[in-house]
Design an enzyme around this catalytic site. Structure first.
Site, PDB file in Angstrom:
ATOM      1  CG  ASP A  31      -2.077   0.958   1.076  1.00 34.01           C
ATOM      2  OD1 ASP A  31      -3.217   0.497   0.930  1.00 34.01           O
ATOM      3  OD2 ASP A  31      -1.839   2.197   1.089  1.00 34.01           O
ATOM      4  CB  ILE A  32       0.729   4.278  -2.150  1.00 35.61           C
ATOM      5  CG1 ILE A  32       1.802   5.198  -2.689  1.00 35.61           C
ATOM      6  CG2 ILE A  32      -0.562   5.026  -1.840  1.00 35.61           C
ATOM      7  CD1 ILE A  32       1.442   5.800  -4.049  1.00 35.61           C
ATOM      8  N   GLY A  93     -15.619   2.950   3.872  1.00 33.62           N
ATOM      9  CA  GLY A  93     -14.353   3.664   3.690  1.00 33.62           C
ATOM     10  C   GLY A  93     -13.630   3.302   2.402  1.00 33.62           C
ATOM     11  CD  GLN A  94     -14.938  -0.071  -2.662  1.00 37.68           C
ATOM     12  OE1 GLN A  94     -16.067  -0.337  -2.256  1.00 37.68           O
ATOM     13  NE2 GLN A  94     -14.442  -0.581  -3.781  1.00 37.68           N
ATOM     14  CG  HIS A 100      -9.092  -2.873  -2.522  1.00 35.21           C
ATOM     15  ND1 HIS A 100     -10.024  -2.119  -3.192  1.00 35.21           N
ATOM     16  CD2 HIS A 100      -8.812  -2.195  -1.382  1.00 35.21           C
ATOM     17  CE1 HIS A 100     -10.284  -1.019  -2.509  1.00 35.21           C
ATOM     18  NE2 HIS A 100      -9.578  -1.051  -1.397  1.00 35.21           N
TER      19      HIS A 100
END
Ligand code: AMP
Length: 114
Positions: A31-32, A93-94, A100
């Protein structure tokens, strides 16, 4: 939720990501914006916008994501446990409209989530 599907661009290698696993059905990358020492995003290559769109045809695919998540957790040394999260739509919270699974670990995680 953003309408642009960034994850499709990662699948198509149009934008870079730190990919740690790939097979015919799915892809996993760091994750970034990590929320834990280990934070991996695991995505199916099939575009399913949200968990609401999952159908019976996706049973094997979703099972496969869980098998890969368990393998990755082992490889990443998450022996004390970890959390798998699928956020769905606004209240979940998508932010990216491509189903994913988050694999989070490396520290104790609070409950309930915020
Ligand atoms: P969600 O909020 O459940 O939709 O999760 C989307 C996740 O994707 C967030 O944790 C973001 O930090 C992560 N993310 C967004 N863009 C990228 C990217 N280009 N590379 C890696 N992770 C990303």
């Amino acid at each position: 939720m953003m309408t642009d599907n960034i994850f499709l661009k990662i699948i198509e290698k149009k934008i870079p990501a730190k990919i740690i696993y790939e097979d015919d059905l799915c892809l996993a990358f760091n994750d970034i914006n990590p929320q834990a020492p280990t934070h991996v995003v695991l995505i199916p290559k099939k575009v399913i916008p949200t968990h609401d769109e999952v159908t019976k045809e996706d049973k094997e695919l979703l099972g496969h994501l869980h098998v890969v998540a368990a393998q990755l957790a082992g490889q990443l040394g998450l022996t004390d446990g970890y959390r798998l999260v699928i956020n769905c739509k606004e209240h979940g919270g998508q932010t990216v409209p491509h189903l994913h699974m988050h694999l989070l670990g490396g520290r104790g995680l609070g409950w309930p989530p915020g």
